[in-house]
Structure formats: structure tokens, C-alpha cells
Design an enzyme around this catalytic site. Structure first.
Site, PDB file in Angstrom:
ATOM      1  N   TYR A  15      48.442  41.124  43.951  1.00 39.16           N
ATOM      2  CA  TYR A  15      47.013  41.435  43.979  1.00 39.16           C
ATOM      3  C   TYR A  15      46.337  40.645  42.842  1.00 39.16           C
ATOM      4  O   TYR A  15      46.767  40.737  41.684  1.00 39.16           O
ATOM      5  CB  TYR A  15      46.820  42.932  43.807  1.00 39.16           C
ATOM      6  CG  TYR A  15      45.384  43.330  43.649  1.00 39.16           C
ATOM      7  CD1 TYR A  15      44.503  43.246  44.728  1.00 39.16           C
ATOM      8  CD2 TYR A  15      44.895  43.755  42.431  1.00 39.16           C
ATOM      9  CE1 TYR A  15      43.178  43.593  44.577  1.00 39.16           C
ATOM     10  CE2 TYR A  15      43.563  44.106  42.272  1.00 39.16           C
ATOM     11  CZ  TYR A  15      42.717  44.021  43.352  1.00 39.16           C
ATOM     12  OH  TYR A  15      41.401  44.356  43.197  1.00 39.16           O
ATOM     13  N   LYS A  65      42.740  52.878  47.621  1.00 40.90           N
ATOM     14  CA  LYS A  65      43.065  52.354  48.944  1.00 40.90           C
ATOM     15  C   LYS A  65      43.535  53.493  49.869  1.00 40.90           C
ATOM     16  O   LYS A  65      42.773  54.405  50.115  1.00 40.90           O
ATOM     17  CB  LYS A  65      44.081  51.219  48.809  1.00 40.90           C
ATOM     18  CG  LYS A  65      43.749  50.229  47.666  1.00 40.90           C
ATOM     19  CD  LYS A  65      42.499  49.394  47.940  1.00 40.90           C
ATOM     20  CE  LYS A  65      42.035  48.569  46.744  1.00 40.90           C
ATOM     21  NZ  LYS A  65      43.010  47.670  46.144  1.00 40.90           N
TER      22      LYS A  65
HETATM   23  C1  LIG Z   1      43.199  47.279  44.846  1.00 43.92           C
HETATM   24  C2  LIG Z   1      44.552  47.074  44.319  1.00 43.92           C
HETATM   25  C3  LIG Z   1      44.820  47.241  42.965  1.00 43.92           C
HETATM   26  C4  LIG Z   1      43.739  47.561  41.937  1.00 43.92           C
HETATM   27  O1  LIG Z   1      43.103  48.782  42.182  1.00 43.92           O
HETATM   28  P1  LIG Z   1      41.591  49.054  41.695  1.00 43.92           P
HETATM   29  O2  LIG Z   1      41.367  50.482  41.972  1.00 43.92           O
HETATM   30  O3  LIG Z   1      40.722  48.116  42.476  1.00 43.92           O
HETATM   31  O4  LIG Z   1      41.536  48.724  40.243  1.00 43.92           O
HETATM   32  C5  LIG Z   1      46.127  47.069  42.526  1.00 43.92           C
HETATM   33  N1  LIG Z   1      47.111  46.729  43.391  1.00 43.92           N
HETATM   34  C6  LIG Z   1      46.881  46.544  44.705  1.00 43.92           C
HETATM   35  C7  LIG Z   1      47.998  46.174  45.609  1.00 43.92           C
HETATM   36  C8  LIG Z   1      45.599  46.701  45.211  1.00 43.92           C
HETATM   37  O5  LIG Z   1      45.368  46.502  46.509  1.00 43.92           O
END
Ligand SMILES: *Cc1c(COP(=O)(O)O)cnc(C)c1O
Length: 393
Positions: A119, A216
Site C-alpha cells: 500500500y 476498509k
Molecule cells: C488503506 C490501507 C492502509 C492505510 O489505512 P488508512 O486508514 O487509510 O490510514 C494500510 N494498508 C492497506 C492495505 C490499506 O489498504
């Protein structure tokens, strides 16, 4: 308040039943108790930043001040720990803050190895912020056993792995990697955001820490930002330092954010089934479409990591990427023609989201310019295909 609801008539759920639950039960019940004052089935939101002491300075419960602990955060932490098969979790204001807490608990001179496919926010965090504390961060091909062996021999404090990895959906063999890490004295951290504990539980494969962007799939509705780190070794020094970063640096989620994330988790089991079912249908259709060059999705037999994914995961996930034969311009045209499916970053929510990844990847990113990432939502797969097919034609 009804007089027949008394604290005595509402015993807390015995620990033993929580540990024996299957995940479909845990998503609904883990971490929650019936409110002993009111009988409320859904946990109340505790906005209070402070908790009163009795005449002898004793606290009524586990809480003193909301940065160091809050009932809603404790419920969320207990639930996620239980889902991941861990014993403790620490919740943060974002997935990045969760990742940062692990990285901030390292010492100058420590070395972090991460997968090349990562990411981009976490990659930038490592490169721009973590390295400033004298921690070396390097990305290597975690799928290449010889490279991993060589780099571990040179010494590494942490191996950071995302699987399936964003956005090319490479899958890493966790069992194998954790054995190598253990032998080399390195801590394996797995970002389980894409798979969720419904499809994969890295602690069971030997990982030391699991990290999530609850933003997510876990919260699942694209309406709250959060993150969490899970351990099965809460007595370790590393975990103590992560707790210190959480409570002393204070990048903590609000009680309402925790409540929203926990509410979202209640439906994680049913949502993941639908995300996976839809993604499998769409991946096959994209694969058969003449303007699509490649479909990157571990659920397809054509994916190089298909056999590993089938072994390691109980479903291939809900994110897929496609590469357009007409290249960058093809990807731009495809995404621009969508009418009701939003072009937006992020993933794991109930809405399908589409992103021409090149637009957000930093300079030097390994992501090809013709790649479009699709976070498949829980809508009707046929409706989604009608829209995608029209945009491809
Ligand atoms: C979105 C995401 C993050 C970071 O999360 P945030 O809440 O946006 O800070 C870390 N790892 C993965 C795989 C992600 O998809």
C-alpha cells in the site's frame, strides 16, 4: 429503567463461550456485553473523556482518561483480537497510525524489510517518516525465497508483508515466511486489510503482529477511518512499546469511530461472502473480455499464486485489478465512461469503487499505468457487469 433488570440478572458473557465461537458469531457478539445499567443490547457510546474516582481514589472500572482507554475502544479491540485469534489488539485513528505505532516502537539501527508490492501510503510512511528515526526500510521481493534468505541473513528486525498485496494481488506464503523470520529472529508483521480475518488469519500462520486499516472491510461502509494492531503475545516488549505509542502519542480513534467500526464488523461475515461472490463473477467476465489484457485476481486459475491462495485463504477476496490492452489511454477511457460506479480511491466498502491506480501511485511506483483496481462491492453482480461491459465497449 425496568426494575427487573439488575446487574445481578445480567451476567457477563463467560469467556469460555467467546473463545469457542465461530467467526460468524464472533462478528456479532465478541467484545460486546449487555449494558448492566440499562440492558441495552447495542453498546452505548461513551463520550466522556474522564472517569470519576471514589472517595479512596479508586476507579469504578478499567478506565481513567479516554486517551489511555475508553469502553468503546476496548470493545472494538477485544472483538478484532478475537476475530484474528489473537489475545490483544490496539486501535488507532487510522490504518496508517496503526502501522506507524509498530514502526515507532522500533529502535535506531533496526532494519525493516517489506514487500515491493505495498500500500503506497505505508511505503511513503516508511520512507519519509520512519527512516528519520534511524530505522532502515527496504523493499524486496518477498516471493523470492533466495532473496528473502539473503536479506534475512544480513539482519532484519521486522518483515512487513501485505497479502494479497495492493494493487497487483500477489500472494505471499505466510507459513513459509514466518518460519524463515522465526529462524532469523525477525518479527513478521502482516497487513491483513485485503483478506480480513474472514478469509485469512495470519497469527495462525505464525505471524507475530497483524495490522488492519479498519477503514476498509472491517468497518465496511466507507464512513469511518481507523486501524488496529493485533498480537498473540501481549507480554512481549514490542507489544508494550506499541501500547506506549498508542496511549502516549495518542493517535487514538474517537468513541464514535470505534462504535461505527464495531457496528460495521457485525456484518463482516455476510459482506465478505457477497464481496467474494461478486468478485469471482466479475473476474471471469473481465478475463473473457477482448479489450482486457490481464485480470489480476487470486481467485482465477490464471493467477500465478492461485494454488497458494486457495491453500492459505478461505476465499480470494473482493479486490481485483485489470490491465487494459489499450494501455494507459485504455484505462483512462474505461474509467471515464463509468456512470454510476464511483471513480474513487479506497476499498472494502459496500459500494463498488474503481480507480485508475496510476493517478495516486507516487513516482517510481511498480504499478503499471494500464492498471485499474476495482474494489467489488455488495451490489448485484449483473448490474455491475452491465455498467463495466458498457464502459469497456
Ligand atoms: C488503506 C490501507 C492502509 C492505510 O489505512 P488508512 O486508514 O487509510 O490510514 C494500510 N494498508 C492497506 C492495505 C490499506 O489498504
Amino acid at each position: 429503567m425496568s426494575s427487573d433488570i439488575t446487574p445481578e440478572s445480567l451476567p457477563p458473557v463467560p469467556e469460555s463461550s467467546e473463545s469457542s465461537w465461530r467467526r460468524a458469531t464472533s462478528v456479532v457478539h465478541a467484545g460486546r456485553t449487555i449494558d448492566r445499567e440499562t440492558g441495552a443490547v447495542v453498546p452505548p457510546i461513551h463520550l466522556s473523556t474522564t472517569f470519576a474516582r471514589g472517595p479512596d481514589a479508586q476507579l469504578a472500572g478499567d478506565f481513567c482518561y479516554s486517551r489511555s482507554g475508553n469502553p468503546n475502544r476496548a470493545e472494538l479491540e477485544q472483538c478484532v483480537a478475537s476475530l484474528e485469534g489473537g489475545s490483544e489488539a490496539a486501535a488507532f485513528a487510522s490504518g496508517s497510525a496503526a502501522a506507524n505505532a509498530i514502526l515507532q516502537s522500533l529502535h535506531p539501527g533496526d532494519r525493516v524489510l517489506s514487500s515491493r508490492d505495498l500500500y503506497h501510503g505505508v511505503r511513503s510512511l516508511m520512507e519519509k517518516v520512519t527512516t528519520r528515526s534511524g530505522v532502515a526500510c527496504e523493499s524486496i521481493d518477498l516471493q523470492d525465497a533466495a532473496v528473502v534468505e539473503r536479506e534475512l541473513e544480513r539482519g532484519a528486525r521486522v518483515v512487513w508483508c501485505e497479502t494479497p498485496a495492493n494493487p497487483q494481488l500477489h500472494v505471499i506464503d505466510l507459513e513459509n515466511l514466518s518460519l524463515r523470520c522465526r529462524a532469523a529472529g525477525a518479527t513478521l508483521v502482516v497487513d491483513n486489510t485485503f483478506a480480513t480475518p474472514m478469509l485469512q488469519r495470519p497469527l495462525g500462520n505464525g505471524a507475530a503482529l497483524v495490522v488492519h486499516a479498519t477503514t476498509k472491510y472491517l468497518a465496511g461502509h466507507s464512513d469511518v477511518t481507523g486501524g488496529v494492531v493485533v498480537t498473540d503475545d501481549p507480554a512481549s516488549d514490542l507489544w508494550q512499546r506499541i501500547r506506549e505509542v498508542q496511549t502516549l502519542a495518542g493517535s487514538v480513534p474517537s468513541p464514535f469511530d470505534c462504535w461505527l467500526a464495531l457496528r460495521g464488523i457485525s456484518t463482516l461475515h455476510v459482506r465478505m461472502k457477497q464481496h467474494v461472490e461478486n468478485a469471482v463473477v466479475l473476474a471471469r467476465r473481465f478475463e473473457d473480455h477482448e479489450v482486457v489484457g490481464r485480470v489480476l485476481f487470486p481467485g482465477l486459475e490464471s493467477h500465478p499464486d492461485h494454488a497458494l491462495a486457495s491453500r492459505q485463504m478461505s476465499g480470494p477476496g473482493g479486490v481485483l485489478s485489470i490491465r487494459l490492452k489499450a494501455g494507459e489511454e485504455g484505462a483512462r477511457r474505461f474509467t471515464s465512461r463509468l456512470t454510476w460506479i464511483p471513480r474513487a480511491t479506497s476499498l472494502g466498502g459496500v459500494h463498488t469503487l474503481v480507480e485508475h491506480r496510476m493517478l495516486v501511485e507516487p513516482e517510481g511506483s511498480p504499478v503499471p499505468p494500464d492498471l485499474v483496481r476495482i474494489s467489488v462491492g455488495i451490489e448485484d453482480a449483473e448490474d455491475l457487469w452491465v455498467e463495466f461491459d458498457r464502459a469497456l465497449s
